[in-house]
Write a protein that holds these residues in place. Structure first.
Motif, PDB file in Angstrom:
ATOM      1  N   ASP A 135       0.834  -1.209   0.000  1.00 42.85           N
ATOM      2  CA  ASP A 135       0.000   0.000   0.000  1.00 42.85           C
ATOM      3  C   ASP A 135       0.866   1.255   0.000  1.00 42.85           C
ATOM      4  O   ASP A 135       0.561   2.233  -0.693  1.00 42.85           O
ATOM      5  N   GLY A 136       1.960   1.222   0.763  1.00 40.99           N
ATOM      6  CA  GLY A 136       2.885   2.352   0.779  1.00 40.99           C
ATOM      7  C   GLY A 136       3.513   2.587  -0.579  1.00 40.99           C
ATOM      8  O   GLY A 136       3.673   3.732  -1.017  1.00 40.99           O
ATOM      9  N   GLU A 196      -0.617   6.143 -11.441  1.00 42.51           N
ATOM     10  CA  GLU A 196      -1.722   5.423 -10.801  1.00 42.51           C
ATOM     11  C   GLU A 196      -1.587   3.929 -11.110  1.00 42.51           C
ATOM     12  O   GLU A 196      -1.632   3.533 -12.277  1.00 42.51           O
ATOM     13  N   LYS A 238       1.637   6.824  -6.700  1.00 47.39           N
ATOM     14  CA  LYS A 238       0.513   7.726  -6.957  1.00 47.39           C
ATOM     15  C   LYS A 238       0.942   9.173  -6.748  1.00 47.39           C
ATOM     16  O   LYS A 238       0.601  10.052  -7.543  1.00 47.39           O
ATOM     17  N   GLY A 239       1.707   9.415  -5.694  1.00 45.94           N
ATOM     18  CA  GLY A 239       2.207  10.757  -5.423  1.00 45.94           C
ATOM     19  C   GLY A 239       3.124  11.266  -6.515  1.00 45.94           C
ATOM     20  O   GLY A 239       3.274  12.477  -6.706  1.00 45.94           O
ATOM     21  N   ILE A 243       2.210   1.769  -3.523  1.00 43.48           N
ATOM     22  CA  ILE A 243       1.182   2.294  -4.419  1.00 43.48           C
ATOM     23  C   ILE A 243       0.961   3.779  -4.163  1.00 43.48           C
ATOM     24  O   ILE A 243       0.837   4.568  -5.107  1.00 43.48           O
ATOM     25  N   GLU A 244       0.943   4.175  -2.908  1.00 42.46           N
ATOM     26  CA  GLU A 244       0.786   5.594  -2.571  1.00 42.46           C
ATOM     27  C   GLU A 244       1.995   6.407  -3.016  1.00 42.46           C
ATOM     28  O   GLU A 244       1.853   7.534  -3.485  1.00 42.46           O
ATOM     29  N   TYR A 245       3.200   5.850  -2.864  1.00 43.53           N
ATOM     30  CA  TYR A 245       4.420   6.527  -3.314  1.00 43.53           C
ATOM     31  C   TYR A 245       4.329   6.809  -4.815  1.00 43.53           C
ATOM     32  O   TYR A 245       4.571   7.925  -5.267  1.00 43.53           O
TER      33      TYR A 245
END
Length: 89
Positions: free
Chosen positions: A29-30, A41, A36-37, A32-34
């Motif tokens: 999850d981290g 996506e 995404k930032g 994917i968020e990294y």
């Protein structure tokens, strides 16, 4: 096959344990968020092969690297550039 099932063996985890699975999922999850930032996506339910490789690398680095080093790592930046370019095709 879930993303967790793809990542675990590449990180040397060949068993199922609820706590380890939660730890691994948190790293995924981290990652994917990294990404995404950074403008890439990633759909966790159907990630591209490139996305899986990028997530695995991020998780490996998160296990053994100072978090500050992840911010501008050249290989991660390369994955982001490739992933973002692939979205526009």
């Amino acid at each position: 096959m879930t993303l967790l099932e793809k990542v675990k063996p590449r990180l040397g985890v060949f068993y199922s344990d609820p706590y380890k699975d939660l730890e691994m999922q948190s790293m995924i999850d981290g990652a994917i968020e990294y990404f995404k930032g950074a403008g890439w996506e990633i759909n966790p339910s159907s990630p591209s092969n490139l996305a899986v490789e990028a997530i695995i690398l991020y998780c490996k680095m998160a296990q053994s690297t100072d978090p500050a080093m992840l911010a501008n790592h050249p290989v991660l930046i390369s994955f982001i550039a490739q992933g973002r370019a692939g979205e526009n095709e």
